[in-house]
Design a protein around this motif. Structure first.
Motif, mmCIF file in Angstrom:
data_model
loop_
_atom_site.group_PDB
_atom_site.id
_atom_site.type_symbol
_atom_site.label_atom_id
_atom_site.label_comp_id
_atom_site.label_asym_id
_atom_site.label_seq_id
_atom_site.Cartn_x
_atom_site.Cartn_y
_atom_site.Cartn_z
ATOM 1 N N GLU A 83 72.964 42.018 100.322
ATOM 2 C CA GLU A 83 71.983 42.236 99.263
ATOM 3 C C GLU A 83 71.719 43.730 99.085
ATOM 4 O O GLU A 83 71.600 44.228 97.969
ATOM 5 C CB GLU A 83 70.684 41.496 99.598
ATOM 6 N N ARG A 85 73.789 46.229 99.742
ATOM 7 C CA ARG A 85 74.948 46.845 99.076
ATOM 8 C C ARG A 85 74.960 46.542 97.592
ATOM 9 O O ARG A 85 75.267 47.403 96.768
ATOM 10 C CB ARG A 85 76.242 46.346 99.719
ATOM 11 N N ARG A 86 74.610 45.295 97.234
ATOM 12 C CA ARG A 86 74.586 44.924 95.821
ATOM 13 C C ARG A 86 73.518 45.733 95.079
ATOM 14 O O ARG A 86 73.754 46.219 93.966
ATOM 15 C CB ARG A 86 74.294 43.435 95.663
ATOM 16 N N GLN A 87 72.363 45.911 95.689
ATOM 17 C CA GLN A 87 71.308 46.697 95.054
ATOM 18 C C GLN A 87 71.729 48.148 94.879
ATOM 19 O O GLN A 87 71.453 48.762 93.845
ATOM 20 C CB GLN A 87 70.020 46.613 95.877
ATOM 21 N N GLN A 88 72.404 48.701 95.872
ATOM 22 C CA GLN A 88 72.857 50.092 95.774
ATOM 23 C C GLN A 88 73.917 50.227 94.675
ATOM 24 O O GLN A 88 73.946 51.185 93.926
ATOM 25 C CB GLN A 88 73.426 50.558 97.120
ATOM 26 N N ARG A 89 74.784 49.234 94.580
ATOM 27 C CA ARG A 89 75.833 49.275 93.558
ATOM 28 C C ARG A 89 75.224 49.163 92.159
ATOM 29 O O ARG A 89 75.604 49.883 91.249
ATOM 30 C CB ARG A 89 76.807 48.110 93.805
ATOM 31 N N ASP A 90 74.241 48.261 92.006
ATOM 32 C CA ASP A 90 73.582 48.111 90.705
ATOM 33 C C ASP A 90 72.767 49.349 90.351
ATOM 34 O O ASP A 90 72.614 49.704 89.192
ATOM 35 C CB ASP A 90 72.693 46.880 90.700
ATOM 36 N N LYS A 91 72.218 49.990 91.359
ATOM 37 C CA LYS A 91 71.412 51.183 91.134
ATOM 38 C C LYS A 91 72.273 52.343 90.650
ATOM 39 O O LYS A 91 71.829 53.164 89.852
ATOM 40 C CB LYS A 91 70.723 51.552 92.449
ATOM 41 N N ARG A 93 74.815 52.219 88.687
ATOM 42 C CA ARG A 93 75.326 52.008 87.321
ATOM 43 C C ARG A 93 74.464 52.604 86.279
ATOM 44 O O ARG A 93 73.403 52.903 86.274
ATOM 45 C CB ARG A 93 75.478 50.507 87.026
#
Length: 93
Positions: A83, A85-91, A93
């Motif tokens: 979760e 990592r997903r938040q960091q990736r979305d952040k 963008r």
């Protein structure tokens, strides 16, 4: 908001002379307005970026709260790596 609620309540009261359920609906509308409708403007302005609750009285209390928050965030990242990592990736963008 009151400009809609008050005339709407009057209409429901007038309709209530034929059917008393309209009066109950008018009371419910007024209750909901008093409970939730009047304070919306003050809460929306304070909820923009400020943390909930009163400000700490001392710097020590602020530091304790900040340290506790950091501890919770580290624990969250440790317990939910996917979760995070997903938040960091979305952040990014």
């Amino acid at each position: 908001m009151a400009t809609i609620v008050i005339p709407g309540t009057v209409v429901l009261v007038v309709l209530g002379f034929g059917n008393h359920l309209w009066w109950l609906l008018a009371v419910a509308v007024l209750f909901l307005y008093v409970q939730y409708g009047r304070g919306t403007s003050s809460t929306s302005s304070s909820a923009r970026g400020a943390p909930p609750g009163p400000a700490p009285a001392t710097y020590r209390a602020y530091r304790d709260r900040r340290d506790q928050q950091a501890k919770w965030e580290r624990r969250y990242r440790r317990e939910r790596p996917f979760e995070t990592r997903r938040q960091q990736r979305d952040k990014g963008r």
